[in-house]
Scaffold this active site. Structure first.
Site, PDB file in Angstrom:
ATOM      1  N   THR A  11       9.943  10.244 110.940  1.00  0.00           N
ATOM      2  CA  THR A  11       8.891   9.819 111.866  1.00  0.00           C
ATOM      3  C   THR A  11       9.452   9.436 113.238  1.00  0.00           C
ATOM      4  OG1 THR A  11       7.697   9.001 109.953  1.00  0.00           O
ATOM      5  CG2 THR A  11       6.961   8.189 112.101  1.00  0.00           C
ATOM      6  N   CYS A 140       8.287  -1.590 115.930  1.00  0.00           N
ATOM      7  CA  CYS A 140       7.074  -1.287 116.706  1.00  0.00           C
ATOM      8  C   CYS A 140       6.328  -2.566 117.091  1.00  0.00           C
ATOM      9  CB  CYS A 140       6.162  -0.374 115.900  1.00  0.00           C
ATOM     10  SG  CYS A 140       5.917  -0.903 114.185  1.00  0.00           S
ATOM     11  N   ARG A 168      -1.116  -1.627 109.754  1.00  0.00           N
ATOM     12  CA  ARG A 168      -1.516  -0.429 108.995  1.00  0.00           C
ATOM     13  C   ARG A 168      -0.752  -0.423 107.657  1.00  0.00           C
ATOM     14  NH1 ARG A 168       3.307   0.274 108.497  1.00  0.00           N
ATOM     15  NH2 ARG A 168       4.651   1.764 109.547  1.00  0.00           N
ATOM     16  N   HIS A 194       7.852 -11.189 111.931  1.00  0.00           N
ATOM     17  CA  HIS A 194       7.740 -10.713 113.323  1.00  0.00           C
ATOM     18  C   HIS A 194       8.125 -11.775 114.346  1.00  0.00           C
ATOM     19  CE1 HIS A 194       5.005  -8.432 110.685  1.00  0.00           C
ATOM     20  NE2 HIS A 194       5.559  -7.406 111.303  1.00  0.00           N
ATOM     21  N   GLY A 195       7.697 -13.036 114.082  1.00  0.00           N
ATOM     22  CA  GLY A 195       8.035 -14.099 115.039  1.00  0.00           C
ATOM     23  C   GLY A 195       9.551 -14.241 115.194  1.00  0.00           C
ATOM     24  N   HIS A 220      -1.401  -0.426 114.428  1.00  0.00           N
ATOM     25  CA  HIS A 220      -1.516  -1.864 114.159  1.00  0.00           C
ATOM     26  C   HIS A 220      -2.441  -2.469 115.220  1.00  0.00           C
ATOM     27  CE1 HIS A 220       2.111  -1.655 111.656  1.00  0.00           C
ATOM     28  NE2 HIS A 220       2.857  -1.295 112.684  1.00  0.00           N
TER      29      HIS A 220
HETATM   30  P1  NAD Z   1      11.182   8.110 107.805  1.00  0.00           P
HETATM   31  O1  NAD Z   1      11.307   7.937 106.339  1.00  0.00           O
HETATM   32  O2  NAD Z   1       9.954   8.741 108.358  1.00  0.00           O
HETATM   33  O3  NAD Z   1      12.424   8.951 108.348  1.00  0.00           O
HETATM   34  C1  NAD Z   1      13.726   8.708 107.953  1.00  0.00           C
HETATM   35  C2  NAD Z   1      14.443  10.029 107.816  1.00  0.00           C
HETATM   36  O4  NAD Z   1      15.803   9.798 107.498  1.00  0.00           O
HETATM   37  C3  NAD Z   1      13.869  10.906 106.715  1.00  0.00           C
HETATM   38  O5  NAD Z   1      13.754  12.240 107.196  1.00  0.00           O
HETATM   39  C4  NAD Z   1      14.932  10.827 105.601  1.00  0.00           C
HETATM   40  O6  NAD Z   1      14.987  12.002 104.833  1.00  0.00           O
HETATM   41  C5  NAD Z   1      16.181  10.674 106.431  1.00  0.00           C
HETATM   42  N1  NAD Z   1      17.331  10.097 105.739  1.00  0.00           N
HETATM   43  C6  NAD Z   1      17.364   9.350 104.599  1.00  0.00           C
HETATM   44  N2  NAD Z   1      18.633   9.017 104.307  1.00  0.00           N
HETATM   45  C7  NAD Z   1      19.419   9.554 105.264  1.00  0.00           C
HETATM   46  C8  NAD Z   1      20.810   9.575 105.508  1.00  0.00           C
HETATM   47  N3  NAD Z   1      21.669   8.941 104.697  1.00  0.00           N
HETATM   48  N4  NAD Z   1      21.280  10.233 106.582  1.00  0.00           N
HETATM   49  C9  NAD Z   1      20.430  10.875 107.435  1.00  0.00           C
HETATM   50  N5  NAD Z   1      19.099  10.896 107.248  1.00  0.00           N
HETATM   51  C10 NAD Z   1      18.592  10.232 106.184  1.00  0.00           C
HETATM   52  O7  NAD Z   1      11.422   6.673 108.420  1.00  0.00           O
HETATM   53  P2  NAD Z   1      10.950   6.168 109.849  1.00  0.00           P
HETATM   54  O8  NAD Z   1       9.549   5.692 109.752  1.00  0.00           O
HETATM   55  O9  NAD Z   1      11.286   7.174 110.876  1.00  0.00           O
HETATM   56  O10 NAD Z   1      11.842   4.870 109.995  1.00  0.00           O
HETATM   57  C11 NAD Z   1      13.173   4.926 110.453  1.00  0.00           C
HETATM   58  C12 NAD Z   1      13.563   3.578 111.001  1.00  0.00           C
HETATM   59  O11 NAD Z   1      12.686   3.283 112.084  1.00  0.00           O
HETATM   60  C13 NAD Z   1      13.433   2.401 110.025  1.00  0.00           C
HETATM   61  O12 NAD Z   1      14.407   1.427 110.353  1.00  0.00           O
HETATM   62  C14 NAD Z   1      12.064   1.861 110.348  1.00  0.00           C
HETATM   63  O13 NAD Z   1      11.919   0.515 109.976  1.00  0.00           O
HETATM   64  C15 NAD Z   1      12.036   2.045 111.841  1.00  0.00           C
HETATM   65  N6  NAD Z   1      10.704   2.096 112.425  1.00  0.00           N
HETATM   66  C16 NAD Z   1       9.693   2.777 111.808  1.00  0.00           C
HETATM   67  C17 NAD Z   1       8.433   2.766 112.369  1.00  0.00           C
HETATM   68  C18 NAD Z   1       7.278   3.445 111.714  1.00  0.00           C
HETATM   69  O14 NAD Z   1       6.172   2.984 111.804  1.00  0.00           O
HETATM   70  N7  NAD Z   1       7.453   4.557 111.049  1.00  0.00           N
HETATM   71  C19 NAD Z   1       8.201   2.104 113.578  1.00  0.00           C
HETATM   72  C20 NAD Z   1       9.278   1.484 114.223  1.00  0.00           C
HETATM   73  C21 NAD Z   1      10.528   1.469 113.629  1.00  0.00           C
END
Ligand code: NAD
Length: 337
Positions: A11, A140, A168, A194-195, A220
């Site tokens: 994502t 986020c 969400r 979050h805080g 959210h």
């Molecule tokens: P996601 O699951 O959508 O994507 C993570 C990707 O990494 C997947 O494609 C997975 O296959 C891959 N992956 C797993 N293990 C791996 C490895 N060892 N090496 C390389 N790739 C690997 O997750 P995301 O939502 O993109 O979240 C990633 C980070 O961003 C997390 O720390 C999350 O908390 C943070 N984040 C997510 C959001 C959100 O809403 N999705 C928002 C802000 C921050």
């Protein structure tokens, strides 16, 4: 050109890859994937070089007919900086690999603050991370709150922030998450994380946060109360927030009554993946009661951290000032459109 590797192409990673490629001073070296799936195919279709994140799984890529440029360690070695967008916890595990190749890395908000040298929000602490090895681009929700706190703090001083985050249940593709038909205090006991997370950016800020989870996937929504140290009128606060980068103060006449309509606007505007990189603040919700400010804002969880990652690259490498970087990022991504 800054050579950027992306480890974890989900994502966040796929959005950061596109945003980095759009920058005039950056190039994507490649993206690392654990397995061949639709996102790996997207990377191929977009002509990103694909690297295997897990050595043993290389044959799976060959079986799917997807060519690999190498292993993740080669990607790390070839990059000036890596954006690690792996699932929570894996970024911290990868830190050793980044250290081995002396490649600075950006981790994401799901990692613990104590796993990194510093936490980052472009508007709030851009100048503090130059030369750091491991920097965490905050989540986020923390990004959304930091973008609000920084200008209010500077203009009026803040006595206390109280925010309820209506979160969400999962991202649109996370079919296993929920709730499906419930409204969950989450966590039930205070504070939500979050805080304290906002305190990684503003250590002295007095902030309490409460969280709920609801059956929604789009965005959210934050219900925000900030007790200020002065008493500006609501119009003044509104104008302050309208003048900020990455805050979209929604005019009443647009008729955007919720996240569904905001996402529809993003689609109509041709935004990639219907992303909304800005805090969406309802203009008519900005109210003052004495020294208490109230407002509602919606945060697109999948994309508001993307411009922040781009800025963090320049901030860590000392490649541009805060204003230069934010302006360059926004222009290249089309944030003002
Ligand atoms: P996601 O699951 O959508 O994507 C993570 C990707 O990494 C997947 O494609 C997975 O296959 C891959 N992956 C797993 N293990 C791996 C490895 N060892 N090496 C390389 N790739 C690997 O997750 P995301 O939502 O993109 O979240 C990633 C980070 O961003 C997390 O720390 C999350 O908390 C943070 N984040 C997510 C959001 C959100 O809403 N999705 C928002 C802000 C921050």
């Amino acid at each position: 050109m800054i050579e950027v590797g992306i480890n974890g192409y989900g994502t966040i990673g796929k959005r950061v890859a596109d945003a980095v490629r759009a920058q005039p001073d950056m190039e994507v070296v490649g993206v690392a994937k654990t397995r061949p799936n639709f996102e790996a195919q997207t990377a191929v279709d977009k002509d990103f070089e694909l690297y295997a994140a897990i050595e043993d799984r290389k044959p799976q890529f060959a079986e799917a007919g997807i060519d690999l440029a190498g292993d993740v360690e080669e990607l790390v070695e070839e990059s000036d900086i890596v954006v690690d967008a792996c699932p929570s916890g894996i970024g911290a595990d990868n830190a050793e690999m980044y250290r081995k190749y002396d490649t600075p890395a950006l981790l994401q908000g799901g990692e613990d603050a104590d796993a990194v040298d510093a936490s980052f929000n472009a508007r709030s602490n851009y100048d503090t991370v130059e030369g750091d090895d491991l920097v965490r681009v905050v989540s986020c929700n923390t990004t959304g709150l930091s973008r609000l706190v920084a200008p209010l703090q500077e203009a009026y001083g803040i006595e206390k922030v109280r925010t309820t985050l209506v979160r969400r249940g999962g991202d649109p593709a996370q079919s296993g998450r929920g709730p499906i038909n419930d409204i969950l205090p989450n966590p039930v006991s205070l504070p939500s994380h979050h805080g304290p997370d906002v305190n990684t950016i503003f250590p002295d800020l007095n902030i309490d946060t409460l969280g709920l989870k609801v059956p929604a996937t789009l965005m959210h929504t934050h219900s925000v109360n900030v007790t200020l140290e002065s008493e500006p009128d609501a119009a003044e606060v509104r104008s302050l927030l309208e003048d900020e980068r990455r805050t979209f103060v929604i005019p009443e006449w647009l008729g955007l009554d919720g996240a569904g309509a905001i996402k529809e606007l993003a689609q109509d505007a041709g935004r990639p993946r219907a992303d909304i990189w800005e805090n969406c603040i309802w203009g008519e919700s900005i109210s003052m009661e004495g020294d208490d400010l109230y407002l509602f804002q919606a945060i697109h969880q999948e994309s508001d951290v993307v411009p922040e990652n781009v800025d963090a690259i320049r901030a860590v490498l000392g490649e541009a000032s805060q204003e230069e970087s934010m302006a360059r990022t926004d222009e290249a991504m089309g944030l003002d459109t």
